[in-house]
Design an enzyme around this catalytic site. Structure first.
Site, PDB file in Angstrom:
ATOM      1  N   ASP A   1       0.862  -1.218   0.012  1.00 40.59           N
ATOM      2  CA  ASP A   1      -0.088   0.011  -0.063  1.00 40.59           C
ATOM      3  C   ASP A   1       0.716   1.407  -0.098  1.00 40.59           C
ATOM      4  O   ASP A   1       1.966   1.440   0.355  1.00 40.59           O
ATOM      5  CB  ASP A   1      -0.974  -0.063   1.332  1.00 40.59           C
ATOM      6  CG  ASP A   1      -1.876  -0.945   1.176  1.00 40.59           C
ATOM      7  OD1 ASP A   1      -2.029  -1.883   0.539  1.00 40.59           O
ATOM      8  OD2 ASP A   1      -2.715  -0.790   2.220  1.00 40.59           O
TER       9      ASP A   1
ATOM     10  N   HIS B   1      -6.307   3.074  -3.978  1.00 41.22           N
ATOM     11  CA  HIS B   1      -6.368   3.315  -2.472  1.00 41.22           C
ATOM     12  C   HIS B   1      -6.624   4.961  -2.038  1.00 41.22           C
ATOM     13  O   HIS B   1      -5.917   5.420  -1.286  1.00 41.22           O
ATOM     14  CB  HIS B   1      -4.863   3.080  -2.067  1.00 41.22           C
ATOM     15  CG  HIS B   1      -4.430   2.806  -0.547  1.00 41.22           C
ATOM     16  ND1 HIS B   1      -5.676   2.179   0.395  1.00 41.22           N
ATOM     17  CD2 HIS B   1      -3.579   3.118   0.381  1.00 41.22           C
ATOM     18  CE1 HIS B   1      -5.131   2.128   1.548  1.00 41.22           C
ATOM     19  NE2 HIS B   1      -3.756   2.588   1.567  1.00 41.22           N
TER      20      HIS B   1
ATOM     21  N   HIS C   1       3.875  -2.136   2.878  1.00 36.24           N
ATOM     22  CA  HIS C   1       3.636  -1.077   2.284  1.00 36.24           C
ATOM     23  C   HIS C   1       4.951  -1.025   1.333  1.00 36.24           C
ATOM     24  O   HIS C   1       6.173  -1.047   1.933  1.00 36.24           O
ATOM     25  CB  HIS C   1       3.651  -0.068   3.467  1.00 36.24           C
ATOM     26  CG  HIS C   1       2.238   0.041   4.201  1.00 36.24           C
ATOM     27  ND1 HIS C   1       2.115  -0.958   5.283  1.00 36.24           N
ATOM     28  CD2 HIS C   1       1.275   0.790   3.958  1.00 36.24           C
ATOM     29  CE1 HIS C   1       0.740  -0.719   5.510  1.00 36.24           C
ATOM     30  NE2 HIS C   1       0.343   0.321   4.845  1.00 36.24           N
TER      31      HIS C   1
ATOM     32  N   HIS D   1      -5.543   9.476   0.624  1.00 40.70           N
ATOM     33  CA  HIS D   1      -5.524   8.755   1.723  1.00 40.70           C
ATOM     34  C   HIS D   1      -6.144   9.421   2.894  1.00 40.70           C
ATOM     35  O   HIS D   1      -5.551   9.531   3.958  1.00 40.70           O
ATOM     36  CB  HIS D   1      -4.027   8.249   1.981  1.00 40.70           C
ATOM     37  CG  HIS D   1      -3.723   7.047   2.852  1.00 40.70           C
ATOM     38  ND1 HIS D   1      -3.902   7.125   4.102  1.00 40.70           N
ATOM     39  CD2 HIS D   1      -3.299   5.988   2.401  1.00 40.70           C
ATOM     40  CE1 HIS D   1      -3.847   5.678   4.492  1.00 40.70           C
ATOM     41  NE2 HIS D   1      -3.373   5.007   3.573  1.00 40.70           N
TER      42      HIS D   1
HETATM   43 ZN   LIG Z   1      -2.672   3.084   3.242  1.00 36.58          ZN
END
Ligand SMILES: [Zn+2]
Length: 325
Positions: free
Chosen positions: A146, A196, A293, A200
């Site tokens: 991510d 995503h 991530h 964010h």
């Molecule tokens: Zn995230």
């Protein structure tokens, strides 16, 4: 420390557990991780990113969000914070931490030490399912990254190529727009994409409908534009795991399934390479989805952990798969 949670509710299906845990955590800490992280990466966003703003709120996030009940699964900081959805009935057991796990369990708050504030408001609507397993099941694993693309994405792609592993990248729209070559490389090397959001923002589940539409649909467009003609985005992962019926439906309208996870090593919080590796090793079960991530700040621990995890996964007989759809 992290493992505990996972095992807590043996009876429940992974998802529910995770979800609940995540959600709870998210509620508690949620803000920190991703927000923070992303902020870092995002070129522009920094200031803007709501996530960042929130972060502070949760004092807990920091440390460990885990301390709470869930301890494990949910990653506070990063997206992790909350994976799943309200949909899932919450696990009473873990719900605790936040007071409000997934939506459900009201009474459970009980012992949660955390002191956590209340969890995000419950979303009544009909939630769709949040995916937390691989497409093929069996001894497979889905790696998900991510908050990129960012500076660490290339190193992660190099490692994945070395092990012939395929992964799913949940990209932040503005990062994709700023790094189109990386988006194209992800696709060219056989990996898949996940939306995503643009900035964010967190808590994502609290966004007004119009904002959620923008964050999800504009990110979709930005990632497609960066990837080039024909780019397909199969999933949507709410920042911090802040899913709710509204954002799940918005994503579904764009042809994306909501993607959660089943293993959260909280790599965004930089707990140390050994901690990331051991959490994955202890929590992973066949058909699991690992949350890591490739963006959101210094990802050197994530890269180093992946370097150990890939050969371990292979040695354990796992094959790499994409999440279910
Ligand atoms: Zn995230």
């Amino acid at each position: 420390m992290h493992r505990t949670p996972t095992r807590r509710s043996p009876l429940r299906p992974h998802r529910n557990r995770l979800i609940a845990g995540c959600i709870a955590m998210a509620a508690v800490l949620g803000l920190s991780a991703c927000g923070t992280a992303s902020g870092a990466l995002q070129p522009t966003a920094t200031a803007t990113t709501p996530g960042a703003a929130n972060t502070p709120g949760t004092g807990n996030g920091t440390g460990t969000g885990n301390s709470t009940a869930a301890g494990t699964a949910p990653a506070p900081g990063s997206d992790a914070a909350q994976p799943r959805t309200p949909t899932a009935p919450a696990d009473p057991g873990r719900a605790t931490a936040t007071g409000k796990p997934v939506g459900t369990t009201p009474g459970t708050t009980t012992s949660t030490p955390t002191g956590t504030p209340a969890a995000p408001p419950a979303h009544p609507g009909q939630a769709t399912k949040v995916i937390g397993s691989t497409a093929s099941g069996g001894r497979t694993v889905a790696l998900t990254f991510d908050d990129g693309p960012g500076p660490a994405t290339g190193q992660i792609l190099d490692l994945l190529a070395q092990y012939h592993a395929k992964a799913t990248f949940c990209e932040i729209g503005q990062n994709a727009a700023a790094n189109p070559a990386l988006v194209k490389r992800v696709l060219a090397e056989g990996h898949r994409l996940c939306d995503h959001s643009v900035h964010h923002p967190q808590p994502f589940e609290k966004l007004p409908h119009d904002k959620a539409v923008y964050e999800i649909s504009a990110a979709h467009d930005m990632i497609v534009k960066a990837g080039g003609p024909g780019t397909r985005i199969g999933w949507f992962r709410a920042p911090g795991g802040g899913f709710n019926a509204d954002n799940e439906h918005i994503a579904a309208g764009l042809g994306m399934d909501s993607l959660g996870w089943s293993v959260d090593p909280r790599d965004w919080s930089r707990p140390g390479v050994a901690a990331i590796v051991s959490t994955v090793q202890s929590q992973l079960k066949p058909g699991g989805v690992i949350l890591m991530h490739d963006g959101g700040g210094d990802r050197s621990q994530s890269v180093a952990a992946l370097k150990q995890l890939l050969p371990w996964l292979v040695a354990q007989g796992y094959t790499f798969d994409f999440p279910a759809a």
